[in-house]
Motif scaffolding. Structure first.
Motif, PDB file in Angstrom:
ATOM      1  N   GLY A  67       0.816  -1.207   0.000  1.00 50.84           N
ATOM      2  CA  GLY A  67       0.000   0.000   0.000  1.00 50.84           C
ATOM      3  C   GLY A  67       0.848   1.255   0.000  1.00 50.84           C
ATOM      4  N   GLN A  68       1.945   1.232   0.757  1.00 56.82           N
ATOM      5  CA  GLN A  68       2.847   2.387   0.807  1.00 56.82           C
ATOM      6  C   GLN A  68       3.482   2.639  -0.557  1.00 56.82           C
ATOM      7  N   GLU A  70       2.308   1.750  -3.428  1.00 55.69           N
ATOM      8  CA  GLU A  70       1.253   2.231  -4.329  1.00 55.69           C
ATOM      9  C   GLU A  70       1.004   3.730  -4.134  1.00 55.69           C
ATOM     10  N   GLN A  71       1.170   4.186  -2.897  1.00 52.01           N
ATOM     11  CA  GLN A  71       0.948   5.600  -2.594  1.00 52.01           C
ATOM     12  C   GLN A  71       2.171   6.471  -2.884  1.00 52.01           C
ATOM     13  N   TRP A  85       0.752 -10.155  -2.538  1.00 54.34           N
ATOM     14  CA  TRP A  85       1.039  -8.718  -2.588  1.00 54.34           C
ATOM     15  C   TRP A  85       2.023  -8.362  -3.695  1.00 54.34           C
ATOM     16  N   SER A 137      -3.882  -8.134   5.964  1.00 52.23           N
ATOM     17  CA  SER A 137      -2.634  -7.519   5.502  1.00 52.23           C
ATOM     18  C   SER A 137      -1.372  -8.286   5.877  1.00 52.23           C
TER      19      SER A 137
END
Length: 249
Positions: A67-68, A70-71, A85, A137
């Motif tokens: 997620g990090q 991706e951000q 993932w 997660s």
């Protein structure tokens, strides 16, 4: 006055060049929390022979790391504790596809300090609290939940599961006696001071635990990141992995 301005300008340029040089040699490593101890030794060994390279390490649950990235968080190399993932980042086109490969393998165990006799999955319902990484997660938690479901224990363990943000926190719960035991990787359990392995979760209850690694699209453009990635495939890195209980092929 002109001389003073010249001196200040020269000093600022020197600082900027030094900072740029440092960043150029920095490798941003995002890796599963269960890899922390092994990778700390691996990166130290690499730095000993590659003084031009430094590491900025980020250890967390694989889903959180994905997620990090991706951000837009800085990451040159990603090592996940499961394929899920890595596949997610592949679909987002955030990793260099040609660099995706398996780095290591692990297995799931149940560890704790309880005095109760616990020798297998069927003994879990008699326990009070059980630590598990959040399945949403944390790969270790996802593997554990699959084992629980396949063992037909989902209902019997309802209300007993204590969620952790990553596998290391799950191990900490077991170490401190906050739970009777926790589902963790074998490599984590081997590092425990108080908790001991109570049983190995049968491999037929969950998918093979593999750690895929890949350069991100940013890392694929950095010489230092590519050099470290290549070194990870060599004998020295694999010897360290085995030392910490991982298996390699």
């Amino acid at each position: 006055m002109k001389q003073l301005l010249h001196t200040i300008t020269t000093a600022l340029l020197a600082i900027m060049l030094t900072a740029t040089s440092a960043l150029a040699g920095q490798v941003n490593l995002s890796a599963a929390a269960s890899m922390k101890d092994a990778l700390n030794e691996i990166t130290a060994a690499y730095e000993a022979t590659h003084p031009d390279t430094t590491f900025r390490k980020n250890y967390a649950a694989s889903g959180a790391l994905a997620g990090q990235i991706e951000q837009g968080a800085p990451a040159d190399l990603f090592i996940s504790a499961n394929v899920k993932w890595m596949e997610y980042l592949k679909k987002q086109r955030l990793v260099e596809l040609s660099s995706v490969r398996t780095f290591a393998f692990n297995e799931l165990v149940f560890a704790g300090t309880t005095a109760k006799k616990v020798t297998g999955m069927n003994d879990l319902p008699k326990l009070g609290k059980i630590g598990i990484g959040s399945p949403k997660s944390v790969p270790a938690g996802e593997y554990a939940m699959q084992a629980i479901v396949k063992s037909g224990l989902q209902q019997k363990l309802a209300g007993k599961l204590i969620m952790a943000k990553d596998v290391r926190e799950s191990l900490m719960y077991a170490e401190l006696g906050e739970v009777d035991g926790s589902f963790v990787y074998r490599t984590d359990a081997l590092l425990a001071q108080q908790a001991k392995i109570l049983f190995v979760v049968p491999g037929k209850l969950y998918p093979q635990i593999s750690y895929p690694m890949a350069l991100t699209v940013t890392g694929a453009k950095k010489t230092n990141a590519k050099s470290f990635y290549a070194w990870l495939k060599g004998n020295e890195a694999q010897t360290i992995l085995k030392k910490y209980g991982f298996s390699v092929k």
